[in-house]
Design an enzyme around this catalytic site. Structure first.
Site, PDB file in Angstrom:
ATOM      1  N   SER A   1       0.829  -1.208   0.000  1.00 48.92           N
ATOM      2  CA  SER A   1       0.000   0.000   0.000  1.00 48.92           C
ATOM      3  C   SER A   1       0.859   1.252   0.000  1.00 48.92           C
ATOM      4  O   SER A   1       1.977   1.260   0.502  1.00 48.92           O
ATOM      5  CB  SER A   1      -0.911   0.028   1.223  1.00 48.92           C
ATOM      6  OG  SER A   1      -1.628   1.248   1.235  1.00 48.92           O
TER       7      SER A   1
ATOM      8  N   LYS B   1      -4.464  -6.428   4.312  1.00 49.46           N
ATOM      9  CA  LYS B   1      -4.463  -5.365   3.295  1.00 49.46           C
ATOM     10  C   LYS B   1      -5.909  -4.996   2.929  1.00 49.46           C
ATOM     11  O   LYS B   1      -6.250  -3.825   2.747  1.00 49.46           O
ATOM     12  CB  LYS B   1      -3.687  -5.828   2.053  1.00 49.46           C
ATOM     13  CG  LYS B   1      -3.822  -4.909   0.837  1.00 49.46           C
ATOM     14  CD  LYS B   1      -3.270  -3.518   1.137  1.00 49.46           C
ATOM     15  CE  LYS B   1      -3.183  -2.546   0.001  1.00 49.46           C
ATOM     16  NZ  LYS B   1      -4.047  -2.547  -1.101  1.00 49.46           N
TER      17      LYS B   1
ATOM     18  N   HIS C   1      -7.318  -2.927   5.622  1.00 47.88           N
ATOM     19  CA  HIS C   1      -6.713  -1.599   5.463  1.00 47.88           C
ATOM     20  C   HIS C   1      -7.519  -0.785   4.450  1.00 47.88           C
ATOM     21  O   HIS C   1      -7.872   0.365   4.700  1.00 47.88           O
ATOM     22  CB  HIS C   1      -5.258  -1.737   4.999  1.00 47.88           C
ATOM     23  CG  HIS C   1      -4.696  -0.484   4.393  1.00 47.88           C
ATOM     24  ND1 HIS C   1      -4.989  -0.093   3.103  1.00 47.88           N
ATOM     25  CD2 HIS C   1      -3.887   0.476   4.893  1.00 47.88           C
ATOM     26  CE1 HIS C   1      -4.383   1.058   2.851  1.00 47.88           C
ATOM     27  NE2 HIS C   1      -3.705   1.417   3.912  1.00 47.88           N
ATOM     28  N   ASN C   2      -7.821  -1.382   3.320  1.00 51.80           N
ATOM     29  CA  ASN C   2      -8.559  -0.646   2.283  1.00 51.80           C
ATOM     30  C   ASN C   2      -9.973  -0.307   2.738  1.00 51.80           C
ATOM     31  O   ASN C   2     -10.478   0.774   2.443  1.00 51.80           O
ATOM     32  CB  ASN C   2      -8.619  -1.466   0.996  1.00 51.80           C
ATOM     33  CG  ASN C   2      -7.310  -1.421   0.235  1.00 51.80           C
ATOM     34  OD1 ASN C   2      -6.246  -1.313   0.840  1.00 51.80           O
ATOM     35  ND2 ASN C   2      -7.365  -1.503  -1.069  1.00 51.80           N
TER      36      ASN C   2
ATOM     37  N   GLU D   1      -9.752   2.550   4.913  1.00 52.73           N
ATOM     38  CA  GLU D   1      -9.484   3.724   4.058  1.00 52.73           C
ATOM     39  C   GLU D   1     -10.813   4.273   3.496  1.00 52.73           C
ATOM     40  O   GLU D   1     -11.036   5.493   3.504  1.00 52.73           O
ATOM     41  CB  GLU D   1      -8.542   3.283   2.939  1.00 52.73           C
ATOM     42  CG  GLU D   1      -8.220   4.306   1.894  1.00 52.73           C
ATOM     43  CD  GLU D   1      -7.380   3.679   0.765  1.00 52.73           C
ATOM     44  OE1 GLU D   1      -6.427   2.921   1.052  1.00 52.73           O
ATOM     45  OE2 GLU D   1      -7.703   3.931  -0.410  1.00 52.73           O
TER      46      GLU D   1
END
Ligand code: 2AM
Length: 484
Positions: free
Chosen positions: A131, A186, A189-190, A193
């Protein structure tokens, strides 16, 4: 034959791949570059990689022959069939103990499958979240590798050298866990976000609705960026608000209010549903984008559906902006708590032993959600690694007690003014639900038992499932005896 010189091969010369190669080269590693469309290799060597130690390969066979043992091959290609395709071609060229790394945005379920398939062939597989966008890839991304742990010592020096660093020394990269753990982290994480972006957008919408101009908004974000909200996304929002087009007018005002998405937020929300974890804020952030995309319908509805009439904002703008800041911070704490709840549940289901403090550190720098806040989260997990929920960490309990007044004021005022704030309000509902010793699910259980004989437990007699014949003619047999 000359001795192989390549420390690692990288397949996929789109901008992320190219930048990772240049980053590895900067740190002294010899990278062998390859791409499906082979002409791109030469092009890269003659341009971006000119004057570096990067070696080009003309075929997969050529690439493999240039690698030191154990061979390390990293792919940065389009997620999906392209990854399987390359794996299929690589397997006969590699030997036992060689390592294939997928640095694309693959679904964690694919990574779990590939780990199994390659293990059976004696190869090691790593699925790594990457990322930070193009800039991150070039100068320091956040890297989240997971898969076969035996591969980690062989890739650790490269991965930790090229990753972002917190306080100049702590790498935003560590081993996450087995099979799909890296790609799962991940994905979350997105999702987070998505949530962060939606919260900032709601703050902007409120500011706009109460009559602040863009410079005033930019100043507010600039101020916020000096404290606990200090983050990449707040910083770029300030800059976007100030950005003027060639005609001297603000560019932001001219952009169509119709959000796009590529899917990782949606996957996180789906995972939330699958694992039974209420990641409500991420869900609302995804749905918020979907609603924005119905722009034509909204145009029509805006002329038909009644709103709140001419109720005007009559509070002190400066004070209310402080409340928006509190609402944003408190909602953000809820969102991250939900994200870590999802990680915890997935870890339990898949037998991943996740280190939550280490995950917070991986997100602390390099990636899109990088922030001071993640340092506070890391500290909370360091102080109490067994922490059941981030919301219960003393640091965040204190923050909630400080912010909740402003947060409630924002949700109430937005509702009075008819301003949509799905993320702020769902976060508050979650907060009030999570801290409720009693929820109305007693009635829900009664309803289920009434119409479907699904049975319920009595308070104080947990584990004993009973059915009531609510109407006198529904029968005494519970539904647990058959599958409806
Ligand atoms: P290309 O340059 O040959 O298109 C990002 O799209 C990267 O993924 C590029 O390096 C691209 O290669 C590669 N890629 C996309 N689809 C692919 C496929 N089906 N097989 C192999 N590589 C692919």
């Amino acid at each position: 034959m000359s001795k192989p010189v390549g420390d690692i091969a990288l397949i996929g010369l789109a901008v992320m791949g190219q930048n990772l190669i240049l980053n590895m080269n900067d740190h002294g590693f010899v990278v062998v570059a390859y791409n499906r469309t082979v002409e791109k290799v030469q092009n890269f060597l003659e341009n971006e990689a000119k004057g570096t130690k990067v070696v080009g390969a003309t075929s997969l066979e050529d690439m493999v022959s240039k690698l030191k043992l154990p061979r390390r091959v990293m792919m940065l290609v389009k997620a999906g069939p392209a990854v399987d395709d390359f794996i299929k071609k690589l397997v006969p060229l590699l030997s036992k103990g060689d390592i294939i790394i997928d640095g694309g945005n693959s679904e964690y379920t694919d990574t779990i499958r590939r780990c199994k398939e390659l293990e059976a062939k004696g190869l090691l597989f790593v699925g790594s979240g990457v990322s930070g966008g193009e800039e991150g890839a070039r100068y320091g991304p956040s890297l989240m590798p997971g898969g076969h742990a035996e591969a980690w010592p062989h890739i650790k020096p490269i991965f930790q050298a090229i990753s972002a660093k917190v306080n100049k020394t702590e790498p935003c990269c560590d081993w996450v866990g087995s099979d799909g753990a890296g790609h799962f982290v991940k994905m979350v994480h997105n999702g987070i976000e998505y949530g962060d972006m939606q919260l900032i957008c709601e703050a902007y919408d409120l500011m706009r609705s109460i009559g602040m101009n863009q410079e005033e908004m930019a100043q507010a974000f600039e101020e916020w960026n000096k404290g606990e909200l200090d983050s990449f996304l707040i910083e770029i929002t300030r800059d976007i608000l100030r950005y003027k087009d060639t005609d001297g007018k603000y560019l932001l005002e001219k952009i169509r209010d119709c959000a796009g998405q590529k899917g990782t937020g949606k996957w996180t929300a789906i995972a939330g549903l699958q694992y039974g974890i209420p990641v409500t804020l991420i869900g609302e952030a995804v749905f918020g984008r979907c609603l924005s995309a119905l722009q034509n319908e909204r145009q029509i509805a805006s002329k038909i559906l009644p709103g709140v009439g001419d109720i005007k904002f009559n509070k002190d703008k400066k004070k209310f902006t402080e409340s928006i800041r509190d609402a944003l911070y408190a909602s953000k704490i809820v969102s991250y708590s939900q994200g870590f709840m999802l990680l915890r549940q997935a870890a339990e289901n898949h037998n991943w032993s996740l280190d939550y403090g280490s995950i917070a550190l991986m997100w602390r720098g390099g990636c899109i959600i990088r922030s001071v806040f993640l340092g506070d989260i890391k500290e909370a997990f360091d102080k109490d690694p067994k922490l059941t929920n981030l919301l219960l960490a003393p640091f965040f309990v204190k923050a909630m007690s400080r912010c909740q007044k402003g947060w409630r004021e924002v949700v109430a005022t937005a509702s009075e003014l008819g301003i949509p704030i799905p993320a702020f309000s769902c976060a508050l509902s979650f907060y009030d639900g999570y801290r409720a010793a009693r929820l109305p699910a007693n009635l829900l259980q009664a309803q289920r038992d009434y119409f479907g004989a699904h049975t319920y437990e009595l308070l104080g007699k947990e584990g004993k499932w009973v059915h009531t014949n609510w109407t006198g003619h529904g029968g005494n047999v519970s539904a647990s005896t058959y599958q409806a």
